[in-house]
Structures are given as C-alpha cells and as structure tokens.
Design an enzyme around this catalytic site. Structure first.
Site, PDB file in Angstrom:
ATOM      1  N   LYS A  78       0.839  -1.206   0.000  1.00 35.89           N
ATOM      2  CA  LYS A  78       0.000   0.000   0.000  1.00 35.89           C
ATOM      3  C   LYS A  78       0.874   1.256   0.000  1.00 35.89           C
ATOM      4  CE  LYS A  78      -3.946   1.956   2.595  1.00 35.89           C
ATOM      5  NZ  LYS A  78      -4.810   1.798   3.800  1.00 35.89           N
ATOM      6  N   SER A 104      -9.855   1.689   2.774  1.00 37.92           N
ATOM      7  CA  SER A 104      -8.987   2.454   1.904  1.00 37.92           C
ATOM      8  C   SER A 104      -7.933   1.629   1.173  1.00 37.92           C
ATOM      9  CB  SER A 104      -8.277   3.530   2.730  1.00 37.92           C
ATOM     10  OG  SER A 104      -7.404   2.924   3.668  1.00 37.92           O
ATOM     11  N   SER A 124      -9.930  -0.646   7.061  1.00 42.84           N
ATOM     12  CA  SER A 124      -9.363  -0.513   5.715  1.00 42.84           C
ATOM     13  C   SER A 124      -8.640  -1.726   5.156  1.00 42.84           C
ATOM     14  CB  SER A 124      -8.413   0.681   5.660  1.00 42.84           C
ATOM     15  OG  SER A 124      -9.161   1.849   5.448  1.00 42.84           O
TER      16      SER A 124
HETATM   17  N1  GLN Z   1     -13.236   3.848   6.090  1.00 35.54           N
HETATM   18  C1  GLN Z   1     -12.704   4.323   7.345  1.00 35.54           C
HETATM   19  C2  GLN Z   1     -12.348   5.773   7.227  1.00 35.54           C
HETATM   20  O1  GLN Z   1     -12.656   6.329   6.245  1.00 35.54           O
HETATM   21  C3  GLN Z   1     -11.534   3.492   7.748  1.00 35.54           C
HETATM   22  C4  GLN Z   1     -10.320   3.850   7.025  1.00 35.54           C
HETATM   23  C5  GLN Z   1      -9.119   3.071   7.460  1.00 35.54           C
HETATM   24  O2  GLN Z   1      -9.248   2.064   8.146  1.00 35.54           O
HETATM   25  N2  GLN Z   1      -7.962   3.590   7.098  1.00 35.54           N
HETATM   26  O3  GLN Z   1     -11.780   6.357   8.089  1.00 35.54           O
END
Ligand code: GLN
Length: 494
Positions: A83, A158, A182
């Site tokens: 990532k 994400s 995420s």
């Molecule tokens: N979807 C969640 C957010 O927007 C989690 C994101 C994540 O775990 N980095 O914060």
C-alpha cells in the site's frame, strides 16, 4: 497443479513449494506476475507506482542465493504489493495524495524492511483513499481502483488497491493498513482474505500516520494459510515504534488445522440487524451453520455500545488526523505552492494539496479538539471508547471469538456514495469496534450474495494478541466452504 492453470492463479503457499523445489525461479515468477499486471491493470488500476526493476532485482538476489546453495528464507521469492502509505526507500510514496505526489522517502517502514529481509520482491505501490481516509478508494488523488468482480464497482477501501491486486491475480499477497476497517472491508468487497492485527503487533514505524492510536498494517491474500504466513513476517517488536509490543510472535501457521470443536463463537446481534443486505445475511447464516456442524458452540451476544462505534470513531480518528496532518506544511516534504510569505505558502499548499475528504476530516478533528468543545466531543468519545472495550471484555467471558458480517453490503457502484459521506462512513459499522478496542479481526470470503453475485465477507473478531485463534477458526470455515467462485477477470475457471 495442472499445467493449464496460469501461475498467477496460484496461492503463495503453492508458489513457495515450486520455488523451494527448484521447479520455478523467483525471476520467472516475478516476470509472469508483471505480465499479468500488464494484462489487467488497465481495467483494475490497483497500482499507483509499479516497480518492476525493484522486483526483478530482488528476485535475482533470491535466485542467486539459491544457486549458491544458501537458503534465502522460507517464503523468499513470492512477490508482494505494498500500500502506498508505507514508506519505501527510494520508491515514491504518495499516500494517495497530491501533497506527496513527489515524495521519495529516504528510509523504509519497518514492515517494508521485513518484507525485503524475507526475500519478497515488491511489485509496486498500491492505490488507496487519500491518507487512508475512505471506504472505496475513490478518494485517491490519482484514479479510482475497480473491483475485479465487476469493474463498475468499488473494491472497498482504503486499501482497495491491495485488495484488488490480490483478487485480480496481479499479486498472490499484499500489505494494507487498517485504521477503522481498511483491510477487512476491502477484503470483503473484493473476495479475498484480510487480517487486521492487534494494535502494537506490527510496527507503525514508516507508516504515514492517519490516526496513531488506531493504525495497523496487515496482510491480504487469497487463503487463510497465506495470510498467516505473511503476518508472521510482519509481526514482532520494533524499537523504532514506542507502541510496539514486546511479546514473542507465535508460529501462526502451526495451529491452523486445529479445528473449531468446542470453540465458543458469539454472533454480535447489533451487527446482524437492520441495514444488512439480505444475501449477506444468507451467506453469514450458512457459515454459522457450518461452524456449528464442525463442533463450534455458537450463541448470540448483545454488545449495545457497538451501536456507538461509528460516532466514536469519526471523532477520534479525525481528531488524531488533524494533528498528524499538520506536518504537511510545504516546508519539509512534498508539494509546495509558493506565496509571498510563509503563512500564505502554507495555506495555499494545503488548499491545493489535500482533497475534499481530507479537508473535511481536518476540520472535524480540529473542531472536536478545540477549546470549549474538547470535553463535549473528543473527551466523551474517549469515554465511550472505554465502554466499547468493556463490552468486548464482557463478551469474552463467555466466548472465544465474535462473529459478524465484515461489511453490511457487497461492493457498491463507483460514484454511488461519493456525494454522501455519512452513507460512506456506515460501511465501517462492523469493523470499527475492533479498531477502537485495539484488538484483532479477520475477514474471509464466505460465498457470493445471490442477488448480485458479489463476494460476502465474514468477520471473526478475537481478543488482543489472539490472532492464532481467529486464524484457526477462519481456516476451518474456509476448508469447509471449499473453493470460492472466481471474479470476472479470472475468466472461466479451468
Ligand atoms: N473507512 C474508514 C475511514 O474512512 C476506515 C479507514 C481506514 O481504516 N484507514 O476512516
């Protein structure tokens, strides 16, 4: 393995066997995955940056070591995707943001160093929502990633690039980060396995920080066994991270086949209610029946504070983000938009460099932390966080593992939720409680929803540092479920 089956369909475990027996070289394997990427990347867009030279150099080093009779390590030679929020020395690391469009880190994250030391060629840096803020990968400053099961849908986020790369056969495994879901949510939407480790199990050194009390890196793969292997490489104490735990790392692969006989599994009623798509519920209920058949003792457990998870998360995570993102000031690294004085330079850089969702979070977080509101918002959120941790502890008096869907729905359409941040935030309803508790959870595919043919993910939550138990339960269920159908991009299964 039948010769008709292309190499990119193999799991990491299968590839390791071929590499160790000498039937396959790391260089040939890396080349074939680069070919696969070439074939499908135009449709999927899982990567921000491809690093074929880095991958081939590492593959050659592994092959050379083997040729000299040395052992390059038990999993050496199996390529990985990383990532793009994980710092990689000499390789551009953007966090999916324009503000870091040109940032080439002078050092690597500990996680990246460990992959390198294990001999894993890095294929490239995968796409993500900007600074990992999002649930669809549409907040990337570059391009949205497309779900290999249906190119008009999101892969989740994400870490959508890391999930999609594995689902599309571009990489047998990959690394993501999970702050509120995420890793697990994109694993669910893309039909792969993803594990969020206990806070402190994997070093955060070199992860570009979003919410420091929540961020954790973890593995994606197409099987539970592969996830267990990769986790073993990533985990372990790191003096460069003050929150890194000193505990020894167990051999996660060793106990996988132990079964679920007598394992007490609690199905969280708050996460099975309204808002769960009917086909998701169908598949989860079938899996619960399979676990019962295998000898698990399944019961229902009510955890009332889970209903507050989203509210608490969307105060704490933006608050921490507003502080962490203060470092992007146009002075030290990344984008600089020049202006007549430093204050104007700073504000223009941030105005141009950050996308809409990141700005929204910075404003929410700054507000929640500001004098007069701190107690009402941030302080209260911290107290409810403690109540959530207590609810977990109470549940674990009677259960070893908790179970829920990973996401209330299957993959949604690209553009479907972008205009409505609150609906997007609800994607995380099943995953944020574990994050707030600093514990561990895994998502595994458990079939496709009958109404749309898209993968459904099942989440198993475990006590802090009890990765071994959720891996064992996930492995038992995976074996019982049998092979998953392939995404559209795999073509007809041979
Ligand atoms: N979807 C969640 C957010 O927007 C989690 C994101 C994540 O775990 N980095 O914060």
């Amino acid at each position: 393995m039948s010769p008709a089956r292309p190499l990119w369909t193999s799991t990491a475990t299968e590839l390791i066997a071929l590499l160790r027996s000498g039937e396959l070289s790391a260089t040939d394997l890396t080349r074939s995955l680069l070919d696969r990427i070439e074939e499908v990347e135009g449709d999927v867009r899982a990567f921000i940056t491809l690093t074929p030279e880095v991958a081939l150099a590492k593959a050659k080093a592994v092959d050379d070591a083997r040729a000299r009779g040395e052992d390059p390590g038990p999993i050496a030679g199996v390529p990985v995707a990383v990532k793009d929020i994980i710092a990689t020395r000499g390789v551009r690391t953007t966090a999916g943001s324009k503000i870091l469009h040109n940032y080439v880190p002078p050092y690597s994250a500990t996680v990246a160093d460990r992959l390198e030391a294990a001999g894993l060629p890095m294929l490239g840096k995968t796409n993500l929502d900007e600074f990992a803020m999002g649930s669809s990968t549409e907040n990337s400053a570059w391009v949205p990633t497309h779900n290999p099961w249906d190119l008009d849908r999101v892969p989740g986020g994400s870490s959508g690039g890391s999930a999609a790369a594995v689902a599309a056969g571009e990489a047998p495994w990959s690394i993501g980060t999970d702050t509120g879901g995420s890793i697990r949510q994109p694993a669910s939407l893309s039909g792969v396995v993803g594990l969020k480790p206990t806070y402190g199990l994997v070093s955060r050194s070199g992860l570009i920080a979003f919410a420091s009390s929540l961020d954790q890196a973890g593995p994606f793969a197409r099987t539970v066994a592969d996830v267990a292997l990769l986790l073993g490489v990533m985990a372990g104490h790191d003096p460069r991270d003050a929150t890194s735990l000193p505990n020894p790392v167990p051999d996660y692969s060793a106990g996988l086949a132990g079964g679920v006989k007598g394992l007490r599994i609690g199905v969280v009623s708050q996460l099975m209610g309204e808002g769960v798509q009917s086909g998701v519920r169908t598949r989860i209920e079938e899996s619960i029946a399979l676990l019962t058949k295998l000898g698990a003792e399944v019961g229902e457990v009510s955890l009332p504070t889970f209903d507050l998870g989203i509210d608490v998360y969307y105060l704490i995570a933006p608050a921490e983000a507003s502080a962490n993102l203060a470092r992007f000031d146009g002075v030290r690294y990344g984008l600089r938009v020049d202006a007549e004085d430093i204050v104007k330079m700073n504000s223009r850089t941030r105005a141009e460099g950050f996308g809409a969702e990141v700005k929204r979070r910075i404003m929410l977080g700054t507000y929640a932390l500001s004098a007069g509101y701190y107690d009402a918002y941030y302080g209260k959120a911290q107290k409810v966080r403690t109540l959530i941790i207590r609810d977990f502890a109470r549940a674990y008096e009677n259960y070893d593992v908790l179970l829920s869907p990973t996401s209330p729905t299957t993959a949604f359409g690209i553009g479907e939720k972008t205009q409505d941040p609150l609906t997007m935030y609800l994607s995380d309803v099943c995953t944020v409680p574990t994050s707030l508790a600093g514990a561990t959870a895994i998502s595994i595919p458990c079939g496709v929803a009958p109404e749309d043919g898209l993968p459904v993910g099942l989440q198993l939550m475990g006590k802090a540092l009890d990765e071994a138990t959720i891996l064992r339960a996930a492995y038992a269920l995976e074996q019982e479920l049998g092979p998953m159908p392939h995404p559209l991009l795999w073509g007809e299964p041979s």
